[in-house]
Design a protein around this motif. Sequence first.
Motif, PDB file in Angstrom:
ATOM      1  N   GLY A  82      -7.180  10.768 -23.481  1.00  0.00           N
ATOM      2  CA  GLY A  82      -7.384  10.788 -22.035  1.00  0.00           C
ATOM      3  C   GLY A  82      -8.813  11.144 -21.679  1.00  0.00           C
ATOM      4  N   LYS A  83      -9.392  12.096 -22.417  1.00  0.00           N
ATOM      5  CA  LYS A  83     -10.785  12.485 -22.177  1.00  0.00           C
ATOM      6  C   LYS A  83     -11.728  11.348 -22.526  1.00  0.00           C
ATOM      7  CE  LYS A  83     -14.261  15.269 -21.385  1.00  0.00           C
ATOM      8  NZ  LYS A  83     -14.616  15.697 -20.006  1.00  0.00           N
ATOM      9  N   ILE A  84     -11.435  10.632 -23.607  1.00  0.00           N
ATOM     10  CA  ILE A  84     -12.291   9.519 -24.012  1.00  0.00           C
ATOM     11  C   ILE A  84     -12.292   8.446 -22.926  1.00  0.00           C
ATOM     12  CG2 ILE A  84     -12.714   7.771 -25.766  1.00  0.00           C
ATOM     13  CD1 ILE A  84     -13.110  10.700 -26.674  1.00  0.00           C
ATOM     14  N   ARG A  85     -11.126   8.140 -22.381  1.00  0.00           N
ATOM     15  CA  ARG A  85     -11.063   7.142 -21.307  1.00  0.00           C
ATOM     16  C   ARG A  85     -11.856   7.621 -20.086  1.00  0.00           C
ATOM     17  NH1 ARG A  85      -7.775   2.909 -22.161  1.00  0.00           N
ATOM     18  NH2 ARG A  85      -6.109   3.071 -23.726  1.00  0.00           N
ATOM     19  N   ALA A  86     -11.803   8.908 -19.818  1.00  0.00           N
ATOM     20  CA  ALA A  86     -12.559   9.445 -18.684  1.00  0.00           C
ATOM     21  C   ALA A  86     -14.062   9.323 -18.920  1.00  0.00           C
ATOM     22  CB  ALA A  86     -12.167  10.901 -18.446  1.00  0.00           C
ATOM     23  N   LEU A  87     -14.496   9.537 -20.143  1.00  0.00           N
ATOM     24  CA  LEU A  87     -15.927   9.416 -20.443  1.00  0.00           C
ATOM     25  C   LEU A  87     -16.423   7.994 -20.212  1.00  0.00           C
ATOM     26  CD1 LEU A  87     -16.276  11.580 -23.702  1.00  0.00           C
ATOM     27  CD2 LEU A  87     -17.027  12.176 -21.390  1.00  0.00           C
ATOM     28  N   LEU A  88     -15.556   7.005 -20.427  1.00  0.00           N
ATOM     29  CA  LEU A  88     -15.960   5.616 -20.214  1.00  0.00           C
ATOM     30  C   LEU A  88     -16.189   5.294 -18.743  1.00  0.00           C
ATOM     31  CD1 LEU A  88     -13.696   3.653 -22.740  1.00  0.00           C
ATOM     32  CD2 LEU A  88     -16.013   4.502 -23.053  1.00  0.00           C
ATOM     33  N   THR A  89     -15.679   6.131 -17.857  1.00  0.00           N
ATOM     34  CA  THR A  89     -15.895   5.926 -16.423  1.00  0.00           C
ATOM     35  C   THR A  89     -16.953   6.873 -15.874  1.00  0.00           C
ATOM     36  OG1 THR A  89     -14.162   7.515 -15.765  1.00  0.00           O
ATOM     37  CG2 THR A  89     -13.479   5.234 -16.184  1.00  0.00           C
ATOM     38  N   HIS A  90     -17.570   7.670 -16.726  1.00  0.00           N
ATOM     39  CA  HIS A  90     -18.596   8.615 -16.277  1.00  0.00           C
ATOM     40  C   HIS A  90     -19.821   7.850 -15.771  1.00  0.00           C
ATOM     41  CE1 HIS A  90     -21.613  11.821 -16.480  1.00  0.00           C
ATOM     42  NE2 HIS A  90     -20.597  12.669 -16.431  1.00  0.00           N
ATOM     43  N   PRO A  91     -20.472   8.333 -14.727  1.00  0.00           N
ATOM     44  CA  PRO A  91     -21.641   7.617 -14.186  1.00  0.00           C
ATOM     45  C   PRO A  91     -22.756   7.388 -15.202  1.00  0.00           C
ATOM     46  CG  PRO A  91     -20.915   9.323 -12.669  1.00  0.00           C
ATOM     47  CD  PRO A  91     -20.109   9.499 -13.909  1.00  0.00           C
ATOM     48  N   ALA A  92     -22.851   8.235 -16.227  1.00  0.00           N
ATOM     49  CA  ALA A  92     -23.924   8.087 -17.215  1.00  0.00           C
ATOM     50  C   ALA A  92     -23.582   7.078 -18.300  1.00  0.00           C
ATOM     51  CB  ALA A  92     -24.247   9.443 -17.849  1.00  0.00           C
ATOM     52  N   PHE A  93     -22.332   6.646 -18.367  1.00  0.00           N
ATOM     53  CA  PHE A  93     -21.944   5.698 -19.406  1.00  0.00           C
ATOM     54  C   PHE A  93     -22.332   4.292 -18.992  1.00  0.00           C
ATOM     55  CE2 PHE A  93     -19.090   2.755 -21.558  1.00  0.00           C
ATOM     56  CZ  PHE A  93     -19.235   3.163 -22.872  1.00  0.00           C
ATOM     57  N   GLU A  94     -22.862   3.506 -19.940  1.00  0.00           N
ATOM     58  CA  GLU A  94     -23.256   2.123 -19.679  1.00  0.00           C
ATOM     59  C   GLU A  94     -22.696   1.233 -20.778  1.00  0.00           C
ATOM     60  OE1 GLU A  94     -27.603   1.731 -18.539  1.00  0.00           O
ATOM     61  OE2 GLU A  94     -27.563   3.769 -19.362  1.00  0.00           O
TER      62      GLU A  94
END
Length: 881
Positions: free
Chosen positions: A772-784
Amino acid sequence: MRTNQPRTIYLSEYQVPAFLVDHVDLRFELFEDGARVHSTLTIRRNPEFPDQGEALVLDGDSLVLESVRMNGEAVPENGYQLKGEQLLVPEVPDHFELTVVTWIEPQNNTRLEGLYKSSGMFCTQCEAEGFRCITFFPDRPDVMARFRTRIEADRAAYPVLLSNGNDVDRGELVDGRHFVTWEDPFPKPCYLFALVAGDLVEKRDTFHTCSGRDIDLRIYVESRNAQKCDHAMDSLKRSMRWDEEVYGREYDLDIFMIVAVDDFNMGAMENKGLNIFNSSCVLASPDTATDAAFQRIEAIVAHEYFHNWSGNRVTCRDWFQLSLKEGFTVFRDAEFSADMGSPTVKRIEDATLMRTAQFAEDAGPMAHPVRPASYMEISNFYTLTIYEKGAEVVRMIHTLLGPELFRKGSDLYFERHDGQAVTTDDFVRAMEDASGRDLGQFRRWYEQAGTPVLDVSDEYDADQGVYRLKVQQRIPDTPGQTDKQPQHIPFALGLLGADGADLPLALADGDTDVPASRVLELTEAEHTFEFHGLAERPVPSLLRGFSAPVRVHYPWTRDQLMFLASHDSDGFNRWDAGQRLAVDVIQALEGQADDGEVDARLIDAYRRLLNDATLDQALVAKMLNLPSLAYLIELAKEADVQALHRAREKVLTTLAGTLREDLLACYHRNDDSDDYQLTPEAIARRSLRNTALAWLLRIDDAEACDLARVQFDRASNMTDQMGALRALVNSGFAAERGEVLDGFYQRWQDDPQVVEQWFSVQAASTEAGHLGKIRALLTHPAFEWTNPNKVRSVIGAFAGQNLSEFHQDDASGYRFLAEQVRRLDDLNPQIAARLVAPLTRWRKFAPVYREGMKTALEMIRDKDGLSRDVYEVVHKSLAGS
C-alpha cells in the motif's frame, strides 16, 4: 497476445559491412517542437564484402524522412525505399556522398534513446542502437568514421552546445540563434556520438599529462548543482594519472567533458571526449551523498574515462563482443578502486555482487556466455555476465600471467588494434602472444554459460605427512548448452595450522622456499593435489581472494569456519568464513525460527569482531553484515522466502539483543564528530557506527532510538543522516519513523538525487515498504514515470531489495510489478525489461510463490504491442513452461 516476434540475431551470421563510412558531417537545427538533422555521409563499398552489387541499407527508428541527395543531386522518390524502418538505396556507385535530412521529436522521446530532452536540455544516448533514432546510418560498431558536428539553437535557452572532439568554430545566427561546430579527429562508431545543448554552468580544471600536455577538463551541470562537482573532478584526475602509471595510457584529445543528466537509462556513457552521466553518478557533496555514493561516483568516473582506450580507441566489432570493452574496463576500474581504498573490501564487494546477482543470472532463463551466441534485443545484454563476469575473466588472465606479462599483453593489444573494431579472441590472442602462454582452453570462459561448481574433498595421511586435496569441477546445464567442457580455473588456496599460521605448500618431498599461498591451475574434470611435509591436519582456505567466479563446496565444520574467520591471513576468506558460518546457522533455523536457538559460536564470533581493535576496521564493517536475504535465496534449492526471512530475522535480533552492550560501545567508540573525511578509516568508522545503530533499532531499543533521533537531527553529512533515517524506518517505532521521513523530505524536497534516496529507503524497508505504501509513493508529487532513477528508487527497490514484502504468498507483489512493467513498456522499454528480472527465476521458488510469479509473467506477455525488450525477457522466462 503478441504475434510479431522479434528476430533473433546470431553471432554465426556475422558479415563485414557492405559499405564503410569515412566521414560524417552533421548539422542539428534544434527547436522546441523538434529537431532537423542534416547528415552527409562519405561512403564507399567495402572491398571485403562478397557481394559488390549490394544495395545500400541504412538503419532508422522513429524518423520522418524529409529528403535524400546523392553527390549533391536530389534522389527521386523511386530511387530509394523505406522498408520497415530502414532506408534502402538500390543503385549506388562505389564512392559517393549521401545527404539525408530527417525530422525528430526529442521532447516526446520517453525511451531516452537517440536525441531526447531532460530537464530542458537536449542530450543523447546512442549505445547500443540509439544513433538510428537520430538519422539513417549503418548503425553497427564496426563502421567507424570521423565526425564533424554543427549544432544550431536559441542562444538564450541553449547557451552551451557540446559534441565530441574539439570546438573548431562558433558564431551568431539570425533570430537570436547561434552555432558551435565540433570536430573529432579519431574515427569512432556511431554509438559513441554525443550531443548536449542546454543552459548549464561549467566547472573547469586542468590535467598535466605525463608527456607535458595540458588537458582542459570541464564538467557541465545545472546551476543548482554547481557545488557538487569537486569529487567527480578529483576522481577524474586520479583516474587519468592512474591510467598513465598502471597502463601507460595518456589522454588523446585537448578537452575532456562530463555532463550530468537527470533522465538517463544507464549510469554513464563513454562518448568520445564528452561523457554523459546520470546525475546520481556524478553529483556529490558530503551533505547530500553517502560514502557509498562517493565511492560509486569515483568508480564510475574512472570506468568511463578508462573506456577512452578500452572501448573507444579499440572498440568491439559487433555487440556479441560487448564484454571486450565492458569486462576489461570493469576490471580496470575495480583495480583502480582497490588502489584508492581497501583492496580487501573492494574484493568483498565485487564477489558479493557476483555470488548474489550474477550467479543467479547464470542459473536463470537469461543465462548466456560472456560472449553471447545470439540475442533478440541488444539492450537486454547489458548484464552482470557481460560486465562483472567479464571482468572476472580478465582478472583470471591477470592471475595466470602475473602483472608484468598482463601489462605487456595489454600494451600489445592497444598497439596492435588502435583504431580498430575487434573481438574477444583478439584480446586473448594479444595476451598469448605477449606472454607465450596457450590460453586455448581458457577461451571456454567466453563460450560457456553457467557458474562452475568445485566439489572439494580431502584426506590427511599422518604417517606420511601428506595432505591430499581432490577437486572436481562441473558446470550446470544452461538454456541451449549442455555437456560443458572443463574450464581453465586459477584456484588460489592456503592451509592453516593449529596456531592459525599458514603452512608451507610443498607439492613434493624436499621442496624448499615453498609459498604459504598457491594458485593451482585446474584444467581437468578432476584433480588430486598432494602437499608434503605437514605434521598436522590443516584447515583448508580455498579460493583465496575469490580467484575465480565459481562455487566451492567443501564440508567445513562450524568450528573450522570459526577458526578461519579468526585466523585466515587472506582477508577475503576471513570474511567468507564468517558468511558461511552465518549461512549455516540461518539455514538450520529455516522452518523452526520461533523455536530454534542461534548457535553460541556465531554470537561469540560477532562479539570478537565488535571488540577486536587490531583488525582492519573496514573489514570488520563488512564482516558484521549478515548474508542478505537475496543471497540466501540464491543458495536455496527451492526458496521459501518467508521462512528464510524469519530465520534471518531470528539470528539478527538474537545477535542484537545478546550483544546490546557491545553494540552500544561500538556506536560510541566510533563517534565521528570531526569534519567529514572520505578516507577508508573514516568510512569504516561511520559504517560500524551505523551498523550498530541499525541492529539496535531492530530490537526496538529505546536508548538506541534516542541516539538515532539525535544523530538524525545533528548529522553533518548524508551518510550519518541516512544511517539514522534507515535505522528508524526499519524499526518498530512508527511515530518516529513518520516524523523523520517527513522532516527529511521537507528539508531535501528540492534536490532530486536526495529525494531518490528518500524513496528507496522506504521502498526497501520491511517495516515501511508494504505494498500500500509503495502504491502511494507512485502517486507522490516527486515521483516521475519518465525518470528512470525515480522508477528504480521505488519499483526497483521494492521488487529487488524488499524481498519479504515482494514475495507474499497472495502474489500481490507480483501482480503489482506486472502492472508497472506493462505501463512502463509504452514509455521506456529498456527500463521495463530490467524490472522484469525478479520474476524470471520463478522456477527457483517454492510452489506457494512459483505459480503467482509465472502468472505475472503471462500477464506481461499478453500485453498488446509488447516491446522487443520485454518480449525477449518474458519469452525466455516462460520457455518450456
